[in-house]
Design a protein around this motif. Structure first.
Motif, PDB file in Angstrom:
ATOM      1  N   PHE A   1       0.666  13.229  -0.659  1.00  0.00           N
ATOM      2  CA  PHE A   1       0.818  11.776  -0.566  1.00  0.00           C
ATOM      3  C   PHE A   1      -0.477  11.191  -0.033  1.00  0.00           C
ATOM      4  CE2 PHE A   1       1.718   7.954   1.891  1.00  0.00           C
ATOM      5  CZ  PHE A   1       2.390   7.196   0.961  1.00  0.00           C
ATOM      6  N   GLN A   2      -0.955  10.151  -0.705  1.00  0.00           N
ATOM      7  CA  GLN A   2      -2.203   9.509  -0.280  1.00  0.00           C
ATOM      8  C   GLN A   2      -2.125   8.015  -0.580  1.00  0.00           C
ATOM      9  OE1 GLN A   2      -5.636  11.178  -2.152  1.00  0.00           O
ATOM     10  NE2 GLN A   2      -7.054   9.937  -0.962  1.00  0.00           N
ATOM     11  N   VAL A   3      -2.397   7.208   0.450  1.00  0.00           N
ATOM     12  CA  VAL A   3      -2.438   5.759   0.269  1.00  0.00           C
ATOM     13  C   VAL A   3      -3.766   5.417  -0.397  1.00  0.00           C
ATOM     14  CG1 VAL A   3      -2.451   3.537   1.468  1.00  0.00           C
ATOM     15  CG2 VAL A   3      -0.975   5.370   2.280  1.00  0.00           C
ATOM     16  N   PRO A   4      -3.752   4.592  -1.452  1.00  0.00           N
ATOM     17  CA  PRO A   4      -5.005   4.246  -2.126  1.00  0.00           C
ATOM     18  C   PRO A   4      -5.987   3.567  -1.173  1.00  0.00           C
ATOM     19  CG  PRO A   4      -3.116   3.404  -3.340  1.00  0.00           C
ATOM     20  CD  PRO A   4      -2.607   3.952  -2.052  1.00  0.00           C
ATOM     21  N   ASP A   5      -7.245   3.929  -1.296  1.00  0.00           N
ATOM     22  CA  ASP A   5      -8.303   3.316  -0.496  1.00  0.00           C
ATOM     23  C   ASP A   5      -8.955   2.226  -1.347  1.00  0.00           C
ATOM     24  OD1 ASP A   5     -10.073   2.807   1.546  1.00  0.00           O
ATOM     25  OD2 ASP A   5     -11.474   4.365   0.921  1.00  0.00           O
ATOM     26  N   VAL A   6      -8.563   0.983  -1.086  1.00  0.00           N
ATOM     27  CA  VAL A   6      -9.055  -0.146  -1.869  1.00  0.00           C
ATOM     28  C   VAL A   6     -10.347  -0.662  -1.238  1.00  0.00           C
ATOM     29  CG1 VAL A   6      -8.480  -2.447  -2.749  1.00  0.00           C
ATOM     30  CG2 VAL A   6      -6.676  -0.752  -2.441  1.00  0.00           C
ATOM     31  N   PRO A   7     -11.420  -0.814  -2.026  1.00  0.00           N
ATOM     32  CA  PRO A   7     -12.679  -1.337  -1.469  1.00  0.00           C
ATOM     33  C   PRO A   7     -12.499  -2.761  -0.921  1.00  0.00           C
ATOM     34  CG  PRO A   7     -12.993  -0.544  -3.723  1.00  0.00           C
ATOM     35  CD  PRO A   7     -11.528  -0.490  -3.437  1.00  0.00           C
ATOM     36  N   ASN A   8     -13.259  -3.071   0.116  1.00  0.00           N
ATOM     37  CA  ASN A   8     -13.149  -4.387   0.757  1.00  0.00           C
ATOM     38  C   ASN A   8     -13.418  -5.543  -0.204  1.00  0.00           C
ATOM     39  OD1 ASN A   8     -12.431  -3.307   3.195  1.00  0.00           O
ATOM     40  ND2 ASN A   8     -14.513  -3.321   4.023  1.00  0.00           N
ATOM     41  N   TRP A   9     -14.306  -5.349  -1.175  1.00  0.00           N
ATOM     42  CA  TRP A   9     -14.621  -6.444  -2.093  1.00  0.00           C
ATOM     43  C   TRP A   9     -13.442  -6.763  -3.018  1.00  0.00           C
ATOM     44  CZ3 TRP A   9     -14.796  -5.766  -7.391  1.00  0.00           C
ATOM     45  CH2 TRP A   9     -14.852  -4.453  -7.858  1.00  0.00           C
TER      46      TRP A   9
ATOM     47  N   ARG B   1       1.612   6.688  -6.807  1.00  0.00           N
ATOM     48  CA  ARG B   1       0.589   7.698  -7.064  1.00  0.00           C
ATOM     49  C   ARG B   1       1.172   9.094  -6.917  1.00  0.00           C
ATOM     50  NH1 ARG B   1      -2.364  11.253  -4.686  1.00  0.00           N
ATOM     51  NH2 ARG B   1      -4.497  11.670  -5.284  1.00  0.00           N
ATOM     52  N   LEU B   2       2.008   9.293  -5.892  1.00  0.00           N
ATOM     53  CA  LEU B   2       2.635  10.589  -5.664  1.00  0.00           C
ATOM     54  C   LEU B   2       3.508  10.997  -6.849  1.00  0.00           C
ATOM     55  CD1 LEU B   2       3.232  12.934  -3.662  1.00  0.00           C
ATOM     56  CD2 LEU B   2       5.136  11.554  -2.812  1.00  0.00           C
ATOM     57  N   MET B   3       4.240  10.040  -7.411  1.00  0.00           N
ATOM     58  CA  MET B   3       5.114  10.350  -8.543  1.00  0.00           C
ATOM     59  C   MET B   3       4.316  10.660  -9.810  1.00  0.00           C
ATOM     60  SD  MET B   3       8.451   7.873  -7.979  1.00  0.00           S
ATOM     61  CE  MET B   3       7.731   6.505  -8.766  1.00  0.00           C
ATOM     62  N   VAL B   4       3.166  10.015  -9.971  1.00  0.00           N
ATOM     63  CA  VAL B   4       2.368  10.228 -11.189  1.00  0.00           C
ATOM     64  C   VAL B   4       1.461  11.455 -11.059  1.00  0.00           C
ATOM     65  CG1 VAL B   4       0.552   9.239 -12.633  1.00  0.00           C
ATOM     66  CG2 VAL B   4       2.433   7.799 -11.832  1.00  0.00           C
ATOM     67  N   VAL B   5       0.734  11.567  -9.949  1.00  0.00           N
ATOM     68  CA  VAL B   5      -0.267  12.620  -9.778  1.00  0.00           C
ATOM     69  C   VAL B   5       0.309  13.857  -9.095  1.00  0.00           C
ATOM     70  CG1 VAL B   5      -2.515  13.146  -8.732  1.00  0.00           C
ATOM     71  CG2 VAL B   5      -2.098  10.900  -9.705  1.00  0.00           C
ATOM     72  N   GLY B   6       1.249  13.642  -8.184  1.00  0.00           N
ATOM     73  CA  GLY B   6       1.814  14.750  -7.423  1.00  0.00           C
ATOM     74  C   GLY B   6       1.209  14.828  -6.034  1.00  0.00           C
ATOM     75  N   PRO B   7       1.650  15.849  -5.259  1.00  0.00           N
ATOM     76  CA  PRO B   7       1.181  15.982  -3.877  1.00  0.00           C
ATOM     77  C   PRO B   7      -0.331  16.171  -3.816  1.00  0.00           C
ATOM     78  CG  PRO B   7       3.050  17.442  -4.297  1.00  0.00           C
ATOM     79  CD  PRO B   7       2.656  16.843  -5.613  1.00  0.00           C
TER      80      PRO B   7
ATOM     81  N   GLN C   1       0.822  -1.211   0.000  1.00  0.00           N
ATOM     82  CA  GLN C   1       0.000   0.000   0.000  1.00  0.00           C
ATOM     83  C   GLN C   1       0.859   1.265   0.000  1.00  0.00           C
ATOM     84  OE1 GLN C   1      -3.176  -0.309   3.044  1.00  0.00           O
ATOM     85  NE2 GLN C   1      -4.432  -0.062   1.218  1.00  0.00           N
ATOM     86  N   LEU C   2       1.924   1.276   0.787  1.00  0.00           N
ATOM     87  CA  LEU C   2       2.806   2.443   0.787  1.00  0.00           C
ATOM     88  C   LEU C   2       3.484   2.612  -0.567  1.00  0.00           C
ATOM     89  CD1 LEU C   2       4.398   2.239   4.350  1.00  0.00           C
ATOM     90  CD2 LEU C   2       2.693   3.880   3.514  1.00  0.00           C
ATOM     91  N   GLY C   3       3.872   1.493  -1.187  1.00  0.00           N
ATOM     92  CA  GLY C   3       4.464   1.554  -2.525  1.00  0.00           C
ATOM     93  C   GLY C   3       3.486   2.114  -3.541  1.00  0.00           C
ATOM     94  N   ALA C   4       2.227   1.711  -3.442  1.00  0.00           N
ATOM     95  CA  ALA C   4       1.202   2.248  -4.342  1.00  0.00           C
ATOM     96  C   ALA C   4       1.000   3.736  -4.097  1.00  0.00           C
ATOM     97  CB  ALA C   4      -0.109   1.488  -4.155  1.00  0.00           C
ATOM     98  N   GLY C   5       1.077   4.166  -2.841  1.00  0.00           N
ATOM     99  CA  GLY C   5       0.965   5.584  -2.518  1.00  0.00           C
ATOM    100  C   GLY C   5       2.128   6.378  -3.089  1.00  0.00           C
ATOM    101  N   CYS C   6       3.326   5.809  -3.019  1.00  0.00           N
ATOM    102  CA  CYS C   6       4.505   6.471  -3.592  1.00  0.00           C
ATOM    103  C   CYS C   6       4.387   6.571  -5.116  1.00  0.00           C
ATOM    104  CB  CYS C   6       5.775   5.728  -3.211  1.00  0.00           C
ATOM    105  SG  CYS C   6       6.209   5.895  -1.472  1.00  0.00           S
TER     106      CYS C   6
END
Length: 153
Positions: free
Chosen positions: A56-64, A48-54, A41-46
């Motif tokens: 930093f946000q950890v992706p919120d993955v739905p439970n399903w 996302r930060l590199m692609v989208v920019g500030p 999850q932290l890697g996915a957040g990093c």
């Protein structure tokens, strides 16, 4: 008694592992899996930060989605460990190993089935005190055994 091929001494029969050792090993493995999940999850957040920019946000993955991904990760982690080395890191820490009833390492399919049953029915460990051979539900399903590793004794 059986005789080992390397020498003429009788081979010792491995002592079956009990519920406490196996339960603690499962807790250690659950912590390792949680750490792996957190790292992903932290890697996915990093990423996302590199692609989208500030910010930093950890992706919120739905439970399903997260549930099946977590189940698959756990099955691959456990099954792969049992098939490749005969023990997970938690098993090694507690000095136990998983094998077939003859003492050989589980083949990949049996290890994955055992892992799937273990992850789906974790309370299967509660059968150990009632079993003559200290077998949990997953051991009965795939005819496996968990014993104290002779290398640690």
């Amino acid at each position: 008694m059986t005789v080992t091929a390397a020498d003429s001494r009788p081979a010792r029969r491995a002592r079956p592992a009990g519920i406490v050792s196996r339960g603690l090993a499962a807790v250690v493995d659950a912590l390792v899996l949680a750490l792996i999940g957190l790292t992903v999850q932290l890697g996915a957040g990093c990423a996302r930060l590199m692609v989208v920019g500030p910010p930093f946000q950890v992706p919120d993955v739905p439970n399903w989605i997260a549930g099946p991904i977590g189940w698959t990760l756990a099955v691959c982690y456990l099954g792969g460990s049992w098939a490749v080395v005969g023990a997970t890191p938690g098993d090694r820490l507690l000095g136990v190993c998983v094998s077939d009833r003859a003492g050989r390492r589980l083949r990949t399919v049996r290890a994955l089935v055992r892992a799937a049953v273990s992850v789906t029915f974790p309370l299967g460990l509660l059968w150990i005190p009632f079993s003559k051979h200290r077998a949990a539900l997953q051991d009965l399903v795939v005819r496996s055994a968990v014993s104290y590793d002779r290398d640690y004794g």
